[in-house]
Design an enzyme around this catalytic site. Structure first.
Site, PDB file in Angstrom:
ATOM      1  N   HIS A 101       6.385  41.146  11.951  1.00 44.06           N
ATOM      2  CA  HIS A 101       6.014  41.840  13.192  1.00 44.06           C
ATOM      3  C   HIS A 101       7.149  41.749  14.214  1.00 44.06           C
ATOM      4  O   HIS A 101       7.703  40.670  14.421  1.00 44.06           O
ATOM      5  CB  HIS A 101       4.750  41.221  13.801  1.00 44.06           C
ATOM      6  CG  HIS A 101       3.515  41.498  13.010  1.00 44.06           C
ATOM      7  ND1 HIS A 101       2.368  40.724  13.086  1.00 44.06           N
ATOM      8  CD2 HIS A 101       3.234  42.483  12.107  1.00 44.06           C
ATOM      9  CE1 HIS A 101       1.454  41.212  12.279  1.00 44.06           C
ATOM     10  NE2 HIS A 101       1.947  42.278  11.678  1.00 44.06           N
TER      11      HIS A 101
ATOM     12  N   TYR B 260      -4.675  38.655  14.706  1.00 46.35           N
ATOM     13  CA  TYR B 260      -5.260  37.837  13.649  1.00 46.35           C
ATOM     14  C   TYR B 260      -5.894  36.560  14.192  1.00 46.35           C
ATOM     15  O   TYR B 260      -6.407  35.752  13.419  1.00 46.35           O
ATOM     16  CB  TYR B 260      -4.198  37.472  12.608  1.00 46.35           C
ATOM     17  CG  TYR B 260      -3.739  38.665  11.805  1.00 46.35           C
ATOM     18  CD1 TYR B 260      -4.516  39.171  10.771  1.00 46.35           C
ATOM     19  CD2 TYR B 260      -2.537  39.313  12.103  1.00 46.35           C
ATOM     20  CE1 TYR B 260      -4.111  40.274  10.047  1.00 46.35           C
ATOM     21  CE2 TYR B 260      -2.127  40.422  11.373  1.00 46.35           C
ATOM     22  CZ  TYR B 260      -2.917  40.893  10.357  1.00 46.35           C
ATOM     23  OH  TYR B 260      -2.518  41.988   9.642  1.00 46.35           O
TER      24      TYR B 260
ATOM     25  N   HIS C 111      -4.124  46.006   1.561  1.00 42.11           N
ATOM     26  CA  HIS C 111      -4.022  45.568   2.955  1.00 42.11           C
ATOM     27  C   HIS C 111      -4.986  44.416   3.237  1.00 42.11           C
ATOM     28  O   HIS C 111      -4.697  43.544   4.065  1.00 42.11           O
ATOM     29  CB  HIS C 111      -4.302  46.717   3.915  1.00 42.11           C
ATOM     30  CG  HIS C 111      -4.089  46.350   5.351  1.00 42.11           C
ATOM     31  ND1 HIS C 111      -2.834  46.169   5.896  1.00 42.11           N
ATOM     32  CD2 HIS C 111      -4.976  46.080   6.354  1.00 42.11           C
ATOM     33  CE1 HIS C 111      -2.948  45.825   7.159  1.00 42.11           C
ATOM     34  NE2 HIS C 111      -4.237  45.762   7.473  1.00 42.11           N
TER      35      HIS C 111
ATOM     36  N   ARG D 184      -3.176  41.259   2.438  1.00 44.88           N
ATOM     37  CA  ARG D 184      -2.247  40.907   3.520  1.00 44.88           C
ATOM     38  C   ARG D 184      -3.024  40.315   4.698  1.00 44.88           C
ATOM     39  O   ARG D 184      -2.603  39.317   5.296  1.00 44.88           O
ATOM     40  CB  ARG D 184      -1.478  42.160   3.955  1.00 44.88           C
ATOM     41  CG  ARG D 184      -0.590  41.977   5.191  1.00 44.88           C
ATOM     42  CD  ARG D 184       0.211  43.258   5.434  1.00 44.88           C
ATOM     43  NE  ARG D 184       0.827  43.295   6.746  1.00 44.88           N
ATOM     44  CZ  ARG D 184       1.992  42.734   7.062  1.00 44.88           C
ATOM     45  NH1 ARG D 184       2.665  42.057   6.147  1.00 44.88           N
ATOM     46  NH2 ARG D 184       2.497  42.837   8.280  1.00 44.88           N
TER      47      ARG D 184
ATOM     48  N   ARG E  15       3.466  43.733   2.268  1.00 42.94           N
ATOM     49  CA  ARG E  15       2.779  45.004   2.073  1.00 42.94           C
ATOM     50  C   ARG E  15       2.956  45.468   0.626  1.00 42.94           C
ATOM     51  O   ARG E  15       3.886  45.059  -0.065  1.00 42.94           O
ATOM     52  CB  ARG E  15       3.327  46.051   3.032  1.00 42.94           C
ATOM     53  CG  ARG E  15       3.191  45.689   4.512  1.00 42.94           C
ATOM     54  CD  ARG E  15       3.905  46.693   5.387  1.00 42.94           C
ATOM     55  NE  ARG E  15       3.778  46.395   6.817  1.00 42.94           N
ATOM     56  CZ  ARG E  15       4.607  45.594   7.485  1.00 42.94           C
ATOM     57  NH1 ARG E  15       5.626  45.016   6.855  1.00 42.94           N
ATOM     58  NH2 ARG E  15       4.414  45.367   8.774  1.00 42.94           N
TER      59      ARG E  15
ATOM     60  N   LYS F 275       9.037  47.417   5.505  1.00 45.94           N
ATOM     61  CA  LYS F 275       8.616  48.799   5.740  1.00 45.94           C
ATOM     62  C   LYS F 275       9.058  49.228   7.131  1.00 45.94           C
ATOM     63  O   LYS F 275       8.877  48.509   8.097  1.00 45.94           O
ATOM     64  CB  LYS F 275       7.089  48.880   5.625  1.00 45.94           C
ATOM     65  CG  LYS F 275       6.522  50.269   5.848  1.00 45.94           C
ATOM     66  CD  LYS F 275       5.014  50.236   5.752  1.00 45.94           C
ATOM     67  CE  LYS F 275       4.421  51.613   6.043  1.00 45.94           C
ATOM     68  NZ  LYS F 275       2.935  51.585   5.984  1.00 45.94           N
TER      69      LYS F 275
END
Length: 204
Positions: free
Chosen positions: A146, A155, A119, A122, A19, A43
């Site tokens: 994640h 994804y 983003h 990413r 990120r 994050k």
């Protein structure tokens, strides 16, 4: 990208899937030049994690740091020059902020007629990894940071053009028998001379 710094950030973003805030938090000690790794602070959790980066990104990093000068282990990696408020003619070096990074992308988008965000980089990196046959979904989950595999599964989006390409290849494979199939067909059964010997007949 108008500078080695911006090229390095772009290459790191699209190869590590980190990120924007994680990339901006990089310090000098967070770069492993030997193994081409970048250590980010995740994050939310703040957990430290090493991420593999592309060779290209480390080339741009080296060029950028040659322009920048010596960088201490605790110093931020990304810097920018800003004019002092009281003296508009004097430039001073300051850590690159998220707003300044967004300004870099705005300039690039204006030149290209696009609307890319950090983003999006990413997202692009995640899609490339998911579609690679060398990486498992679990591998991608770890790199993306994640907590749950179901988050990574978003994804698993198939590109229509890629599906058409694979189906065309499948149909072509069906139309042309493989070399192994041709070889096996040619060796099925016995030679007539061998049968004659085996059954006591006269070879032809």
């Amino acid at each position: 990208m108008r500078s080695n710094r911006d090229r390095a950030i772009l290459a790191l973003a699209v190869s590590t899937a980190a990120r924007a805030s994680e990339l901006l938090g990089l310090r000098g000690a967070d770069l492993d030049w030997g193994d081409q790794l970048a250590q980010v602070r995740r994050k939310g959790s703040g957990a430290q994690q090493w991420l593999p980066a592309s060779a290209e990104s480390f080339v741009w990093l080296r060029l950028y740091l040659e322009d920048l000068g010596p960088l201490g282990p605790d110093a931020p990696v990304w810097w920018t020059l800003r004019r002092r408020e009281r003296s508009g003619d004097v430039l001073e070096r300051r850590p690159l902020t998220y707003d300044a990074l967004r300004a870099v992308l705005r300039r690039a988008n204006t030149a290209l007629g696009t609307n890319w965000t950090m983003h999006d980089l990413r997202h692009t990196s995640a899609l490339r990894m998911v579609r690679s046959q060398r990486l498992s979904l679990r591998d991608v989950q770890v790199v993306l940071g994640h907590a749950h595999l179901t988050t990574t599964q978003i994804y698993l989006v198939e590109d229509d053009q890629e599906i058409l390409r694979r189906v065309h290849q499948y149909l072509a494979d069906q139309a042309e028998p493989s070399q192994e199939a041709v070889a096996s067909e040619s060796t099925v059964g016995y030679d007539s001379n061998d049968l004659a010997v085996l059954l006591g007949g006269v070879p032809r």
